[in-house]
Design a protein around this motif. Structure first.
Motif, PDB file in Angstrom:
ATOM      1  N   GLN A   1       1.850  -2.360 -18.191  1.00  0.00           N
ATOM      2  CA  GLN A   1       2.745  -1.976 -19.278  1.00  0.00           C
ATOM      3  C   GLN A   1       3.084  -0.494 -19.236  1.00  0.00           C
ATOM      4  OE1 GLN A   1       1.124  -1.921 -23.323  1.00  0.00           O
ATOM      5  NE2 GLN A   1       2.933  -3.044 -24.036  1.00  0.00           N
ATOM      6  N   SER A   2       2.099   0.352 -18.883  1.00  0.00           N
ATOM      7  CA  SER A   2       2.301   1.794 -18.983  1.00  0.00           C
ATOM      8  C   SER A   2       2.803   2.432 -17.690  1.00  0.00           C
ATOM      9  CB  SER A   2       0.988   2.480 -19.388  1.00  0.00           C
ATOM     10  OG  SER A   2       0.541   2.021 -20.644  1.00  0.00           O
ATOM     11  N   LEU A   3       2.450   1.885 -16.539  1.00  0.00           N
ATOM     12  CA  LEU A   3       2.707   2.587 -15.281  1.00  0.00           C
ATOM     13  C   LEU A   3       3.868   2.018 -14.480  1.00  0.00           C
ATOM     14  CD1 LEU A   3      -0.970   3.190 -14.071  1.00  0.00           C
ATOM     15  CD2 LEU A   3       0.480   4.640 -15.511  1.00  0.00           C
ATOM     16  N   LEU A   4       4.129   0.728 -14.572  1.00  0.00           N
ATOM     17  CA  LEU A   4       5.254   0.162 -13.834  1.00  0.00           C
ATOM     18  C   LEU A   4       6.570   0.514 -14.517  1.00  0.00           C
ATOM     19  CD1 LEU A   4       3.997  -3.422 -12.869  1.00  0.00           C
ATOM     20  CD2 LEU A   4       4.143  -1.397 -11.411  1.00  0.00           C
ATOM     21  N   LEU A   5       7.585   0.842 -13.726  1.00  0.00           N
ATOM     22  CA  LEU A   5       8.910   1.108 -14.283  1.00  0.00           C
ATOM     23  C   LEU A   5       9.527  -0.184 -14.803  1.00  0.00           C
ATOM     24  CD1 LEU A   5      10.298   3.512 -11.521  1.00  0.00           C
ATOM     25  CD2 LEU A   5       9.293   4.126 -13.730  1.00  0.00           C
TER      26      LEU A   5
ATOM     27  N   TYR B   1      -7.898   6.529 -23.183  1.00  0.00           N
ATOM     28  CA  TYR B   1      -6.608   7.194 -23.058  1.00  0.00           C
ATOM     29  C   TYR B   1      -6.572   8.014 -21.768  1.00  0.00           C
ATOM     30  CZ  TYR B   1      -6.474   6.357 -28.139  1.00  0.00           C
ATOM     31  OH  TYR B   1      -6.518   5.782 -29.381  1.00  0.00           O
ATOM     32  N   ALA B   2      -5.390   8.090 -21.178  1.00  0.00           N
ATOM     33  CA  ALA B   2      -5.164   8.966 -20.028  1.00  0.00           C
ATOM     34  C   ALA B   2      -3.738   9.482 -20.097  1.00  0.00           C
ATOM     35  CB  ALA B   2      -5.395   8.231 -18.715  1.00  0.00           C
ATOM     36  N   GLN B   3      -3.568  10.751 -19.786  1.00  0.00           N
ATOM     37  CA  GLN B   3      -2.234  11.328 -19.749  1.00  0.00           C
ATOM     38  C   GLN B   3      -1.549  10.926 -18.452  1.00  0.00           C
ATOM     39  OE1 GLN B   3      -2.075  15.574 -19.965  1.00  0.00           O
ATOM     40  NE2 GLN B   3       0.169  15.661 -20.049  1.00  0.00           N
ATOM     41  N   VAL B   4      -0.301  10.471 -18.566  1.00  0.00           N
ATOM     42  CA  VAL B   4       0.485  10.058 -17.404  1.00  0.00           C
ATOM     43  C   VAL B   4       1.485  11.166 -17.070  1.00  0.00           C
ATOM     44  CG1 VAL B   4       2.006   8.297 -16.434  1.00  0.00           C
ATOM     45  CG2 VAL B   4       0.266   7.653 -18.123  1.00  0.00           C
ATOM     46  N   VAL B   5       1.343  11.744 -15.890  1.00  0.00           N
ATOM     47  CA  VAL B   5       2.273  12.768 -15.416  1.00  0.00           C
ATOM     48  C   VAL B   5       3.294  12.081 -14.527  1.00  0.00           C
ATOM     49  CG1 VAL B   5       2.516  14.945 -14.167  1.00  0.00           C
ATOM     50  CG2 VAL B   5       0.442  14.503 -15.503  1.00  0.00           C
ATOM     51  N   ARG B   6       4.569  12.277 -14.820  1.00  0.00           N
ATOM     52  CA  ARG B   6       5.640  11.595 -14.088  1.00  0.00           C
ATOM     53  C   ARG B   6       6.551  12.590 -13.389  1.00  0.00           C
ATOM     54  NH1 ARG B   6       5.827   6.201 -15.738  1.00  0.00           N
ATOM     55  NH2 ARG B   6       4.679   5.769 -17.671  1.00  0.00           N
TER      56      ARG B   6
ATOM     57  N   ARG C   1      12.013  10.921 -11.428  1.00  0.00           N
ATOM     58  CA  ARG C   1      12.482   9.538 -11.403  1.00  0.00           C
ATOM     59  C   ARG C   1      11.696   8.635 -12.342  1.00  0.00           C
ATOM     60  NH1 ARG C   1      12.336   8.527  -5.023  1.00  0.00           N
ATOM     61  NH2 ARG C   1      10.464   9.808  -5.310  1.00  0.00           N
ATOM     62  N   GLY C   2      10.729   9.219 -13.059  1.00  0.00           N
ATOM     63  CA  GLY C   2       9.941   8.443 -14.008  1.00  0.00           C
ATOM     64  C   GLY C   2       8.713   7.799 -13.420  1.00  0.00           C
ATOM     65  N   GLN C   3       8.445   8.012 -12.140  1.00  0.00           N
ATOM     66  CA  GLN C   3       7.279   7.412 -11.505  1.00  0.00           C
ATOM     67  C   GLN C   3       6.021   8.209 -11.832  1.00  0.00           C
ATOM     68  OE1 GLN C   3       8.721   7.676  -7.458  1.00  0.00           O
ATOM     69  NE2 GLN C   3       9.181   5.488  -7.408  1.00  0.00           N
ATOM     70  N   ALA C   4       4.929   7.507 -12.084  1.00  0.00           N
ATOM     71  CA  ALA C   4       3.658   8.163 -12.363  1.00  0.00           C
ATOM     72  C   ALA C   4       3.122   8.805 -11.088  1.00  0.00           C
ATOM     73  CB  ALA C   4       2.653   7.153 -12.903  1.00  0.00           C
ATOM     74  N   ILE C   5       2.759  10.087 -11.178  1.00  0.00           N
ATOM     75  CA  ILE C   5       2.232  10.799 -10.012  1.00  0.00           C
ATOM     76  C   ILE C   5       0.813  11.319 -10.239  1.00  0.00           C
ATOM     77  CG2 ILE C   5       4.501  11.462  -9.149  1.00  0.00           C
ATOM     78  CD1 ILE C   5       4.093  14.207 -10.445  1.00  0.00           C
TER      79      ILE C   5
ATOM     80  N   PRO D   1       0.797  -1.237   0.000  1.00  0.00           N
ATOM     81  CA  PRO D   1       0.000   0.000   0.000  1.00  0.00           C
ATOM     82  C   PRO D   1       0.828   1.284   0.000  1.00  0.00           C
ATOM     83  CG  PRO D   1      -0.020  -1.035   2.161  1.00  0.00           C
ATOM     84  CD  PRO D   1       0.669  -1.993   1.246  1.00  0.00           C
ATOM     85  N   PHE D   2       2.126   1.192   0.244  1.00  0.00           N
ATOM     86  CA  PHE D   2       2.945   2.405   0.298  1.00  0.00           C
ATOM     87  C   PHE D   2       3.637   2.714  -1.032  1.00  0.00           C
ATOM     88  CE2 PHE D   2       2.888   0.675   4.656  1.00  0.00           C
ATOM     89  CZ  PHE D   2       2.200   1.713   5.262  1.00  0.00           C
ATOM     90  N   HIS D   3       3.368   1.905  -2.045  1.00  0.00           N
ATOM     91  CA  HIS D   3       3.913   2.206  -3.369  1.00  0.00           C
ATOM     92  C   HIS D   3       3.176   3.415  -3.946  1.00  0.00           C
ATOM     93  CE1 HIS D   3       4.939   1.720  -7.649  1.00  0.00           C
ATOM     94  NE2 HIS D   3       5.952   0.972  -7.237  1.00  0.00           N
ATOM     95  N   PRO D   4       3.872   4.330  -4.654  1.00  0.00           N
ATOM     96  CA  PRO D   4       3.200   5.516  -5.204  1.00  0.00           C
ATOM     97  C   PRO D   4       2.008   5.185  -6.104  1.00  0.00           C
ATOM     98  CG  PRO D   4       5.575   5.746  -5.355  1.00  0.00           C
ATOM     99  CD  PRO D   4       5.322   4.365  -4.886  1.00  0.00           C
ATOM    100  N   LEU D   5       2.092   4.104  -6.861  1.00  0.00           N
ATOM    101  CA  LEU D   5       0.980   3.740  -7.751  1.00  0.00           C
ATOM    102  C   LEU D   5      -0.252   3.294  -6.987  1.00  0.00           C
ATOM    103  CD1 LEU D   5       2.453   1.756 -10.793  1.00  0.00           C
ATOM    104  CD2 LEU D   5       1.288   3.959 -10.794  1.00  0.00           C
ATOM    105  N   TYR D   6      -0.059   2.761  -5.777  1.00  0.00           N
ATOM    106  CA  TYR D   6      -1.194   2.259  -5.004  1.00  0.00           C
ATOM    107  C   TYR D   6      -2.184   3.386  -4.722  1.00  0.00           C
ATOM    108  CZ  TYR D   6      -3.640  -0.649  -1.585  1.00  0.00           C
ATOM    109  OH  TYR D   6      -4.586  -1.390  -0.926  1.00  0.00           O
ATOM    110  N   HIS D   7      -1.684   4.530  -4.333  1.00  0.00           N
ATOM    111  CA  HIS D   7      -2.565   5.676  -4.034  1.00  0.00           C
ATOM    112  C   HIS D   7      -3.275   6.154  -5.299  1.00  0.00           C
ATOM    113  CE1 HIS D   7      -4.032   9.397  -2.305  1.00  0.00           C
ATOM    114  NE2 HIS D   7      -3.434  10.068  -3.269  1.00  0.00           N
ATOM    115  N   LEU D   8      -2.554   6.181  -6.429  1.00  0.00           N
ATOM    116  CA  LEU D   8      -3.162   6.637  -7.683  1.00  0.00           C
ATOM    117  C   LEU D   8      -4.305   5.725  -8.121  1.00  0.00           C
ATOM    118  CD1 LEU D   8      -0.202   7.713 -10.008  1.00  0.00           C
ATOM    119  CD2 LEU D   8      -1.699   9.148  -8.645  1.00  0.00           C
TER     120      LEU D   8
END
Length: 417
Positions: A328-332, A113-118, A121-125, A77-84
């Motif tokens: 494919q799109s969100l994981l580094l 489609y959705a725009q990914v803001v990073r 470090r390349g992480q989706a925010i 649950p503490f991964h940045p993608l989890y909150h998104l």
């Protein structure tokens, strides 16, 4: 990169069509109605199917997991993608609204489609939905996919005239539906526009029929010559046309007669056509008719089985499509071997209360469920270790087949069996 240049030519531009001479586009139908994503949603069956599927995907728990060394998995649950994904993809939307919006785009246009803001470090925010009708997908000279999004004047604060914004592949979350090239999905609405056009036409016919007092049109016959035809026509319409003038008594002068010429709804099989179109549209989206209000062929004995089939054959393919596109799109690249994103559909597959309790009892007695495992599935608080919440039990009366003879000899004190 040179390999990409050799593989992808300009003719390989992703496109939503079979060839240059045959394109599946929104537009006119043989029923005479224009069908597009907005007019289609005015059909109750289309609206119901889209809403059911969009809300089903949006309401499923969505978590980020890590593979464990022992072969299991654990939620992180503490991964940045989890909150998104679980809470809010951007400050303006909840996760439910975001997924519901993208799923409705996917069902109507065939693409989401959705725009990914990073961050640096390349992480989706952050994730922001993009309208498929404004997106154009093409290829750069090196073969990479390029997304061009048209921004209206209201959306372009830096450009008062609007225009296209170019986005790289890593800046776009793209979930394609079924398509010809595997890159761009084609719209179910465009593919089935004639079926939806018939539904729109029958709805319009029914509305016009009842607006006319549920009476078909007709002809006024006069034995002589009418000097002012328009005056007679206007006088008749103002007195007897419309639902507000229904059941009024008509007075005909000078030997005039009224002759109905419309086809009565029962002769045109109006109700049967409308009912068939509901099933036709449900077939497009693979939604059981009982879920959109058609209970004609449903009963208490089969409706639960139909609901389970909806999860297995309708919802599961969409869920897998979502999961793989998110990964494919969100994981580094460094995370793809150890992390994965998964919807939880177990809650939708649960049977009735009695069946669940019987299954849980079997699981506890055979050792593959603990009491806390069951309480977790039922969303109950956990028991402590002192109360035996995490213990696993096995029925002691069961032995291996090879040990049956030895156990008999030990219990009886006898020799050969």
């Amino acid at each position: 990169m040179s390999l990409l240049k050799g593989m992808f030519k300009s003719r390989d531009k992703p496109q939503n069509r079979v060839g240059s001479s045959f394109s599946f586009l929104f537009g006119g139908t043989t029923a005479g109605k224009t069908v597009n994503e907005r007019t289609a949603m005015q059909t109750t069956a289309v609206y119901a199917c889209v809403r059911i599927l969009a809300e089903a995907v949006a309401g499923l728990p969505l978590h980020v997991y890590r593979y464990r060394s022992d072969g299991g998995k654990e939620r992180i649950p503490f991964h940045p993608l989890y909150h998104l994904l679980h809470d809010e993809p951007n400050p303006e939307m909840t996760s439910f609204v975001f997924r519901e919006t993208l799923m409705s785009h996917l069902l109507l246009w065939g693409n989401a489609y959705a725009q990914v803001v990073r961050n640096g470090r390349g992480q989706a925010i952050a994730l922001y939905p993009l309208l498929p009708s404004k997106m154009d997908v093409s290829r750069a000279s090196n073969g990479e996919l390029v997304y061009k999004y048209y921004r209206d004047v209201e959306e372009s604060s830096n450009n008062p005239k609007g225009g296209y914004v170019t986005l790289r592949k890593d800046e776009v979350l793209h979930i394609p539906g079924l398509g010809f090239d595997g890159l761009i999905g084609y719209s179910p609405i465009a593919m089935a526009k004639n079926a939806i056009g018939i539904s729109l036409a029958t709805e319009e016919y029914g509305a016009a029929f009842f607006a006319n007092g549920a009476n078909p049109g007709g002809v006024l016959e006069h034995p002589g010559v009418i000097k002012d035809i328009q005056r007679v026509k206007d006088s008749w319409n103002s007195a007897y046309q419309g639902s507000g003038n229904a059941h009024k008594v008509a007075v005909l002068e000078e030997g005039m007669k009224f002759q109905a010429i419309g086809i009565p709804p029962e002769q045109a099989q109006f109700l049967e056509t409308r009912k068939f179109q509901i099933n036709e549209i449900a077939r497009i989206f693979r939604v059981p008719p009982h879920m959109i209000g058609d209970l004609e062929k449903s009963s208490f004995s089969n409706i639960e089985q139909q609901s389970l089939e909806f999860v297995k054959y309708t919802l599961d393919p969409w869920v897998v499509r979502w999961e793989q596109a998110l990964q494919q799109s969100l994981l580094l690249p460094s995370e793809k071997s150890s992390l994965f994103i998964k919807f939880n559909v177990d809650g939708l597959l649960r049977g009735d209360y009695q069946s669940r309790m019987t299954g849980y009892a079997t699981g506890i007695q055979n050792g593959y469920y603990s009491v806390n495992d069951v309480r977790s599935l039922e969303d109950l608080n956990m028991l402590s270790d002192e109360d035996g919440g995490n213990l696993h039990f096995v029925n002691g009366n069961m032995v291996k087949l090879a040990d049956v003879g030895a156990a008999y000899q030990k219990n009886t004190g006898g020799g050969d069996v």
